[in-house]
Write an enzyme that holds these catalytic residues in place. Structure first.
Site, PDB file in Angstrom:
ATOM      1  N   CYS A   2      -2.094   8.736  -8.285  1.00  0.00           N
ATOM      2  CA  CYS A   2      -3.514   8.849  -7.439  1.00  0.00           C
ATOM      3  C   CYS A   2      -4.590   9.695  -7.677  1.00  0.00           C
ATOM      4  CB  CYS A   2      -3.036   8.795  -6.005  1.00  0.00           C
ATOM      5  SG  CYS A   2      -4.573   8.428  -4.819  1.00  0.00           S
ATOM      6  N   GLY A  20      -4.776  -3.711 -14.350  1.00  0.00           N
ATOM      7  CA  GLY A  20      -6.174  -2.803 -14.834  1.00  0.00           C
ATOM      8  C   GLY A  20      -7.153  -3.999 -15.205  1.00  0.00           C
ATOM      9  N   ALA A  29     -11.999   5.783  -3.297  1.00  0.00           N
ATOM     10  CA  ALA A  29     -11.349   7.028  -3.133  1.00  0.00           C
ATOM     11  C   ALA A  29     -11.021   6.904  -1.526  1.00  0.00           C
ATOM     12  CB  ALA A  29     -12.450   8.267  -2.866  1.00  0.00           C
ATOM     13  N   ILE A  30      -9.750   6.093  -1.371  1.00  0.00           N
ATOM     14  CA  ILE A  30      -9.357   5.876  -0.168  1.00  0.00           C
ATOM     15  C   ILE A  30      -8.632   7.050   0.359  1.00  0.00           C
ATOM     16  CG2 ILE A  30      -7.910   4.360   1.343  1.00  0.00           C
ATOM     17  CD1 ILE A  30      -9.981   2.700   0.239  1.00  0.00           C
ATOM     18  N   LYS A  41       0.982  -1.266  -0.112  1.00  0.00           N
ATOM     19  CA  LYS A  41      -0.054  -0.190   0.106  1.00  0.00           C
ATOM     20  C   LYS A  41       0.793   1.190   0.001  1.00  0.00           C
ATOM     21  CE  LYS A  41      -3.506   2.588   0.860  1.00  0.00           C
ATOM     22  NZ  LYS A  41      -4.552   2.820  -0.264  1.00  0.00           N
ATOM     23  N   ASN A  64       5.286   1.013  -2.698  1.00  0.00           N
ATOM     24  CA  ASN A  64       4.593   2.243  -3.350  1.00  0.00           C
ATOM     25  C   ASN A  64       4.854   3.475  -2.603  1.00  0.00           C
ATOM     26  OD1 ASN A  64       1.817   3.870  -4.025  1.00  0.00           O
ATOM     27  ND2 ASN A  64       2.083   2.445  -5.585  1.00  0.00           N
ATOM     28  N   THR A  76      -5.877   3.926 -11.592  1.00  0.00           N
ATOM     29  CA  THR A  76      -7.306   4.163 -11.836  1.00  0.00           C
ATOM     30  C   THR A  76      -7.685   5.382 -12.781  1.00  0.00           C
ATOM     31  OG1 THR A  76      -7.681   5.424  -9.728  1.00  0.00           O
ATOM     32  CG2 THR A  76      -8.078   2.785  -9.636  1.00  0.00           C
ATOM     33  N   ASN A 120       3.938   6.534  -7.131  1.00  0.00           N
ATOM     34  CA  ASN A 120       2.619   6.530  -7.304  1.00  0.00           C
ATOM     35  C   ASN A 120       2.473   7.956  -7.708  1.00  0.00           C
ATOM     36  OD1 ASN A 120      -0.155   6.761  -7.545  1.00  0.00           O
ATOM     37  ND2 ASN A 120      -0.328   5.979  -5.344  1.00  0.00           N
TER      38      ASN A 120
HETATM   39  C1  LIG Z   1      -8.991   0.213  -3.122  1.00  0.00           C
HETATM   40  C2  LIG Z   1      -7.869   0.683  -4.099  1.00  0.00           C
HETATM   41  C3  LIG Z   1      -6.757   1.071  -3.270  1.00  0.00           C
HETATM   42  C4  LIG Z   1      -5.748   1.632  -4.339  1.00  0.00           C
HETATM   43  N1  LIG Z   1      -4.858   2.023  -3.530  1.00  0.00           N
HETATM   44  C5  LIG Z   1      -3.565   2.588  -4.397  1.00  0.00           C
HETATM   45  C6  LIG Z   1      -2.325   2.754  -3.760  1.00  0.00           C
HETATM   46  O1  LIG Z   1      -2.233   3.087  -2.472  1.00  0.00           O
HETATM   47  N2  LIG Z   1      -1.007   3.100  -4.506  1.00  0.00           N
HETATM   48  C7  LIG Z   1      -1.219   3.045  -6.019  1.00  0.00           C
HETATM   49  O2  LIG Z   1      -0.312   3.157  -6.788  1.00  0.00           O
HETATM   50  N3  LIG Z   1      -2.513   2.396  -6.500  1.00  0.00           N
HETATM   51  C8  LIG Z   1      -3.604   2.225  -5.790  1.00  0.00           C
HETATM   52  N4  LIG Z   1      -4.642   1.575  -6.293  1.00  0.00           N
HETATM   53  C9  LIG Z   1      -4.702   1.126  -7.886  1.00  0.00           C
HETATM   54  C10 LIG Z   1      -4.214  -0.170  -8.095  1.00  0.00           C
HETATM   55  O3  LIG Z   1      -3.120  -0.465  -7.587  1.00  0.00           O
HETATM   56  C11 LIG Z   1      -4.435  -0.427  -9.439  1.00  0.00           C
HETATM   57  O4  LIG Z   1      -3.525   0.266 -10.267  1.00  0.00           O
HETATM   58  C12 LIG Z   1      -5.625  -0.427  -9.960  1.00  0.00           C
HETATM   59  O5  LIG Z   1      -6.706  -0.667  -9.019  1.00  0.00           O
HETATM   60  C13 LIG Z   1      -5.979  -0.979 -11.404  1.00  0.00           C
HETATM   61  O6  LIG Z   1      -5.822  -2.595 -11.434  1.00  0.00           O
HETATM   62  P1  LIG Z   1      -6.891  -3.586 -10.879  1.00  0.00           P
HETATM   63  O7  LIG Z   1      -8.327  -3.063 -11.999  1.00  0.00           O
HETATM   64  O8  LIG Z   1      -6.628  -4.786 -10.789  1.00  0.00           O
HETATM   65  O9  LIG Z   1      -7.725  -2.908  -9.467  1.00  0.00           O
HETATM   66  C14 LIG Z   1      -5.838   1.498  -5.746  1.00  0.00           C
HETATM   67  C15 LIG Z   1      -6.727   0.406  -6.023  1.00  0.00           C
HETATM   68  C16 LIG Z   1      -8.008   0.175  -5.204  1.00  0.00           C
HETATM   69  C17 LIG Z   1      -9.061  -0.554  -5.843  1.00  0.00           C
END
Ligand SMILES: Cc1cc2nc3c(=O)[nH]c(=O)nc-3n(C[C@H](O)[C@H](O)[C@H](O)COP(=O)(O)O)c2cc1C
Ligand SMILES: Cc1cc2nc3c(=O)[nH]c(=O)nc-3n(C[C@H](O)[C@H](O)[C@H](O)COP(=O)(O)OP(=O)(O)OC[C@H]3O[C@@H](n4cnc5c(N)ncnc54)[C@H](O)[C@@H]3O)c2cc1C
Ligand SMILES: Cc1cc2nc3c(=O)[nH]c(=O)nc-3n(C[C@H](O)[C@H](O)[C@H](O)COP(=O)(O)OP(=O)(O)OC[C@H]3O[C@@H](n4cnc5c(N)ncnc54)[C@H](O)[C@@H]3O)c2cc1C
Ligand SMILES: Cc1cc2nc3c(=O)[nH]c(=O)nc-3n(C[C@H](O)[C@H](O)[C@H](O)COP(=O)(O)O)c2cc1C
Ligand code: FES
Ligand code: FES
Lengths: 250, 304, 304, 250
Positions: free
Chosen positions: C130, C243, C70-71, C45, C99, C193, C127
C-alpha cells in the site's frame, strides 16, 4: 502533407465489416495521389489510424476511403454519422508511380482490404488510356466489394478463399492468365505480397505495405521494414507505403 | 506580457517547450507543419556510435491513454547524424539538445565527444533509461553507482551542459537523481517510459516483437509528476519534465511540480502542431493561475 | 460448455473473477446490484489490527484512463470486521479472501491469526504494497528481505493459503516474487497501485491531501501485464492478476500473461455490475480465441 | 439505488456556466427524494460525476438536474444534445428529512450550485403545506438562477458577493431577518456551511456536503468526513450527503 478537418458526407456498408466513407476535404483532395494514405485521429485514441485513399474526386472536393472494422478505432469510425468531422493528416506517404510509369497495360492485384488503393490507381490509369487488368481476392462471398467498379476499368477476376464467390483459390492461382501487362501493382496481406512478388519475380512491380505506426510521417522509426539499401531499412509511412518489388525484404 | 523565457544550466530558452527525444526525429518532418524557430529547444532522437537497426516490428502499440514503443534506439549513428541532420537543425535559433545513448561507458563518451566537437549542439541529454535495448540503456538508469560513473565520464568528455535522463522503473527515484547530481550533471530529464506489455489476443503473444515496450502518454503523467515533485526538493539542478503532456495546463502542472522546462513526446503523434499550440496557450494559462513568468511557477507546488 | 473453474493454492473458484481489495468494501453495497454468489471470489478491504481513520480528504482524483487514491487503509479494525462484516460475506458460496495490512510484522501476524480463527475466510492476501500509509505497507513490498520475513511469519500464524500482494513500485519485480515464494507464499497478487500525483492548478498544490496516491485503472494495465509476464516463468505458485481490467478481453490478456485468476478494482466504480458482466462474457471470449477452459489459457503467451 | 440509462429530454443554459437538464428516467424518478444525487458516467472518464436532483416530476417521469461547468466532465455534459443517453446510478445517498420532520416553517439556505437540491426540497415542503423561506447567494448577477421559482415557494432573499444583483453580501448577512422557522436546510460551499452552522448553532438544521468520490455507494472510503460518532467518521456518499448540523465536523 497537412492537418485538416474533413467532414463525413456519406457512410455506407459495402460488404461484411467493410465501410465506404466519402469525406469532404480542402487540402488532401488537391494533393492526393493513388497509393497515399490519410492518418485519422479518433477521440479516445492515442494513435492515429492510417487508411488508404480509395478514390479522389477533384470536382466535388471529396476523397473516398474504404475500411474494414477490425478493432476499436475502425469500430468507432463505422458509427460516425454524416456531418461528423474527422481530424486527418495527409496525404501521407509515397504514391504508386502512376504518371512517370510509361506502361501500356497494368495488372492490379488486391487482397481484401488491400483492394481500395488499387481502385484509385486503376481509375487513374484508365483515364490515361492505360489498359487495366485486375485480380481481386476476398475471404468469401460476403466480403466482396467494388467488383462492378473494377470491371468498368477492365477485365477482372475475383477469387475467394472458400470459392463462395468467383473462383476458388488465391490471387496467385490465376495470375498466369494475364500476360499482356508490363507492370503489376499489388496490395494486400503480407502472405499474398510474398507469394505475388515471388511468382512475378521477373516482372516490374510495386507493392504497398502496412505496419503499425507512431508518427505516420517519418519521425519515429516505428514502421521500419528491412530493405536492400545502404541504410538497410525503409520507413513505410514516408518512404512507402509503396515500394518497388524487391526493394524491401518481405 | 507573460515572459516565457527560461534560463537553466547556462542555456537560455525562449520558452520552456521542446519535443521529447525520439518523438520528433531530427525535426525535418515536423518542419512541414510549423516553424521550428518557435520551439524553446529541440531534442534529437538518440544517437549511438554506430548506426543501429533497432528491434523487429511491430514496434508500437496503443494502450488506454498511452502507447508502448520498442523502437530499440534505431538511428543512423552519430557520424551520419552530424553530417546529415545537424546542419538542418542548426538553422534554427532554438536550443539544440542531443540525446546520447550507448551500450558501454566508452560509447557514451565517444558519442558525447563527437557531438560536442560540432559546435552545433547546445546541450547533451544522457539516455540511461531506454527500456528497449538488451544492453546499456536502462541498466545504467537503475543503479545509482553506474549512473554516477557514466555521468562523470561523459561530463569529462564534453564542455556542454549534460542532462541525465532518468528511468521511472526504479523503487527510489530520489537516489538516482542525487547520484546524477553528485556526478556533475547540469540537469535532469524525467521521465523516460515505464516498461509495459500488451498481449495480442488473436496471436496469443505479446503484440510487440520485442515483447515489452516503453509506456508513454497521458497514462503515465501522474507518475512523472510524482517523481519530479519527489526529486525537486533534493536537487539544485534544473529538471526537464516529461510524460504525457498534451496541453498547456499539463505543462504548468509540471512546472509547479518542479520542472524548469518540459518536453512533449507522444502528443506529437496525435497532433503534429501540439508544441506550437502549447506555446501559444501557455501565457494565457500562466496568467489564469496568477503567474507573470514561467520561472515564477517552477516548483510552486512543492514545500521545499 | 466452457469451464470457468479454476483451482489454485488449494482453492476452487467457480470462475476466475473477483473484485479487488478496497474497491468493493465488504460486499454489502454491491449486493444491491447483483448476486454476489456469481463471483469466483470476494476480496475484502484491507484489515488492520485497530480501526484506522485513513488520510485526510480529498482522497481520490481522476487521471487519464485511471485514478489516484490515497484512502490510507481506513477500515474498522479486524475485530469489527469479523463481527460486523464477515457474517454477511459468509452467506455466499464464493471464496472469501481477506486482505491483511499492518505497520509491524506483529500486526500482520495478529490480524492473520484472528481472521484465520473465524473459519469464515478461505485465504489471506498480504498487502505489503500500500503506497498510501507512512509506515508499513509499501516498505515491506520494496525490500525482498522484509517481504520474506513478513510472509514467513504470517505463514506460521495461519493454516490458510497466503497470497502476497506485490507493489509495482520496484525496479525488479521478479526478485520480489521469488522472495515471497521462497518464504512460503501460496500465491501472488499483482499488482497494487503505482505511486502518482496530480497537481490542482487552482490551488497550486497536489490535489490529494496526502500529496501522492496510488494510480489504478486501464492506464496501468500494460505495466501489470508486463510484470505478470516477467514473474510467471520464475515462480510455480499461482498469480491473481489485476490492474486496469474492465472487460473479458482484458481478463483473458491477464490469463495469457500468466494469471490464474483476476481481480477487478477501479472498473467497479464505473460500472457496479462489471464483475458479473465479465463473468458472462468470459466463456464467449475464451471460445473466440480457441480455449475450452480458463486453465488452458493461463500463461499461454509466455515462453517458459 | 440502481444503474439505468436516462435520456436527455432538454438541456438549456440557466445562467453563466450553469445548465439545466431534464432527464427521462424509469427508476430514479419513482424512488428519488430531495437531497439525493445521481451518479453519472461520462465517456472517457474513469470516475462518475455526482449531481443533485433539482426537481422530480413523477407525472412526466422526469428528473431535473442543474450543474455548473467547472471541469472536463461537466463541460462534456453541457454539450449533450437532447436524445443523448446518460448512464446513471441513483438515487444515491440519504435525502433531507422532509417527511418525518414535523416542521411548520423552514428556511432554505443555498449558495451557488448548492441551490438546486433546495428547490426540490422546497417544492416538497410547499406541497405539504410547510411554509418556506429562502436565502440564496450567488457570486454575481450573471450566476443567478431559479429566483422566480423560489419566490413561488415563499419569501426569498437573493444576495450576491459583489452586489450586482439583489443585496450585496453573503447569505449569513441576511439570515437574522428570518425568525419564524423551526428548521433550516443548507447547501453550498464549505465556507458557507461553516458560517451558517455556526450562526444558527441553536436552531435544528441539516446540511448537504460534497466530496470527491470513488464508488459513490459507500464501498471505497473515498468520501469520508469526520463525525461526532463512535466510529469517528461518516461517508458522504451513503451516510450523507445530508447530515444533521453538528453531526459532522466541518
Ligand atoms: C480506492 C482504492 C482502494 C484500494 N484499497 C486497497 C486495499 O485496501 N488493499 C489492497 O491490497 N489494495 C487496495 N487497492 C488496490 C486494488 O486492490 C488493485 O490492486 C489496484 O487498484 C489495481 O487494480 P485496478 O486497476 O483494477 O483498480 C485499492 C485501490 C483503489 C482504487
Ligand atoms: C498505409 C496503410 C494503409 C491502410 N489502408 C487501409 C485501408 O484502406 N482500409 C483498411 O481497412 N485498412 C487499412 N489499413 C489498415 C488499418 O490502418 C488498420 O486496420 C486500422 O488501423 C485498425 O485500427 P483499429 O483501431 O480498428 O484496430 P486496433 O487493433 O484496435 O488498433 C490498435 C492499433 O494498431 C494499429 N493497427 C492495427 N492493425 C493495423 C494494420 N493492419 N496496419 C497498421 N496499423 C494497424 C492501429 O492503427 C492502432 O494504432 C492501412 C494500414 C496502413 C499502414
Ligand atoms: C453529493 C453531491 C452533489 C452535487 N450536486 C451538484 C449539483 O447539483 N450541481 C453541480 O453543479 N455540482 C454538484 N456537485 C459537484 C459536482 O459533482 C462537480 O462539480 C463535478 O463532479 C465536477 O466535475 P468536472 O468533471 O466538471 O470537474 P473536474 O474538476 O474535471 O473533475 C475531476 C474529478 O473531481 C471530481 N470533483 C470535482 N469537483 C467536485 C466537487 N465539488 N464535488 C465532488 N467531486 C468533485 C469530479 O467528480 C471528478 O471525479 C455535487 C457534488 C456532490 C458530492
Ligand atoms: C516512439 C518513441 C521513441 C522514443 N525514443 C527515445 C529516445 O530515442 N531517447 C530517449 O531518451 N527517449 C525516447 N523516448 C521517450 C520520450 O522522450 C519521453 O521521455 C517519453 O515518451 C515520455 O513522454 P511522453 O509521454 O510525452 O511521450 C521515446 C518515446 C517514444 C514514444
Ligand atoms: S510511423 Fe513514425 S517513422 Fe513511420
Ligand atoms: S465514494 Fe466510495 S465510500 Fe463514498
Amino acid at each position: 502533407m497537412k492537418r485538416e478537418k474533413m467532414t463525413v458526407l456519406s457512410i455506407s456498408p459495402l460488404a461484411k465489416d467493410t465501410v465506404e466513407m466519402v469525406l469532404k476535404t480542402k487540402n488532401a483532395v488537391r494533393k492526393a495521389k493513388p497509393g497515399q494514405f490519410l492518418y485519422f485521429q479518433l477521440p479516445g485514441h492515442t494513435l492515429r489510424r492510417p487508411i488508404s485513399i480509395a478514390a479522389i474526386d477533384k470536382e466535388s472536393g471529396t476523397v473516398t476511403i474504404i475500411f474494414k472494422v477490425t478493432g476499436k478505432g475502425t469500430e468507432l469510425m463505422a458509427t460516425l454519422p454524416p456531418g461528423s468531422v474527422l481530424d486527418a493528416i495527409g496525404p501521407n506517404g509515397n504514391p504508386f508511380p502512376a504518371d512517370e510509369n510509361g506502361s501500356n497495360a497494368v495488372l492490379l492485384i488486391g487482397g481484401g482490404i488491400g483492394v481500395p488503393p488499387l481502385y484509385c490507381l486503376g481509375k487513374h490509369f484508365c483515364a490515361q488510356g492505360v489498359k487495366v487488368y485486375s485480380v481481386l481476392g476476398f475471404q468469401s462471398r460476403e466480403y466482396v466489394f467494388y467488383e462492378e467498379k473494377f470491371r468498368k476499368l477492365g477485365e477482372t477476376v475475383i477469387v475467394t478463399d472458400d470459392g463462395s464467390y468467383g473462383e476458388k483459390g488465391f490471387v496467385t492461382d490465376v495470375l498466369h492468365r494475364f500476360k499482356l501487362y508490363d507492370t503489376y501493382f499489388a496490395c494486400g496481406p503480407l502472405m499474398m505480397l510474398k507469394a505475388v512478388t515471388k511468382q512475378l519475380e521477373d516482372v516490374p512491380g510495386f507493392i504497398s505495405m502496412e505496419e503499425r505506426m507512431g508518427c505516420g510521417i517519418g519521425a519515429c522509426y516505428a514502421c521500419i521494414i528491412e530493405a536492400n539499401t545502404e541504410e538497410g531499412y525503409k520507413k513505410i509511412c514516408s518512404d512507402g507505403p509503396v515500394f518497388r518489388a524487391g526493394e524491401v525484404l518481405l | 506580457m507573460t515572459s516565457l523565457q527560461v534560463n537553466m544550466a547556462g542555456l537560455t530558452l525562449k520558452n520552456p517547450i521542446m519535443p521529447a527525444s525520439g518523438c520528433f526525429g531530427f525535426g525535418k518532418e515536423y518542419s512541414q507543419f510549423f516553424d521550428l524557430n518557435k520551439l524553446g529547444a529541440i531534442v534529437m532522437k538518440a544517437a549511438t556510435l554506430e548506426k543501429r537497426l533497432g528491434n523487429p516490428t511491430p514496434r508500437v502499440a496503443e494502450t488506454p491513454s498511452g502507447m508502448l514503443n520498442a523502437i530499440g534506439l534505431q538511428n543512423p549513428g552519430v557520424d551520419n547524424i552530424i553530417r546529415d541532420e545537424l546542419p538542418f537543425l542548426s538553422q534554427f535559433n532554438s536550443v539544440i539538445i542531443a540525446n546520447v545513448a550507448g551500450t558501454t561507458i566508452e560509447e557514451y563518451e565517444e558519442v558525447a565527444k563527437k557531438l560536442s566537437a560540432t559546435g552545433q549542439v547546445d546541450a547533451l541529454e544522457l539516455n540511461i533509461s531506454c527500456p528497449n535495448v538488451k544492453e546499456g540503456g536502462i541498466q545504467f538508469g537503475q543503479d545509482p553507482e553506474l549512473a554516477k560513473i557514466v555521468t562523470e565520464r561523459v561530463k569529462r568528455a564534453t564542455h556542454l551542459p549534460v542532462f541525465v535522463k532518468l528511468s521511472p522503473n526504479v523503487a527510489d527515484i530520489v537516489s538516482m537523481a542525487k547520484a546524477a547530481e553528485e556526478a556533475g550533471a547540469d540537469g535532469l530529464s524525467m521521465i523516460n517510459t515505464i516498461t509495459g506489455m500488451q498481449i495480442h489476443l488473436p496471436t496469443k503473444r505479446p503484440l510487440l516483437a520485442n515483447n515489452t515496450g516503453g509506456l508513454s502518454g497521458p497514462a503515465i503523467k501522474p507518475v512523472a509528476i510524482r517523481m519530479i515533485y519527489e526529486v525537486y526538493p533534493h536537487v539544485s539542478i534544473p529538471i526537464i519534465g516529461m510524460g504525457g503532456i498534451s496541453s498547456a495546463e499539463d505543462a504548468v502542472e509540471f512546472l509547479l511540480a518542479g520542472a524548469s522546462a518540459v518536453a512533449i513526446g507522444t502528443a506529437n503523434f496525435q497532433n503534429p502542431c501540439i508544441c506550437p499550440e502549447i506555446i501559444e496557450e501557455l501565457p494565457k494559462v500562466l496568467q489564469k493561475y496568477g503567474f507573470n513568468t514561467v520561472e515564477e511557477a517552477i516548483g510552486k507546488a512543492v514545500n521545499r
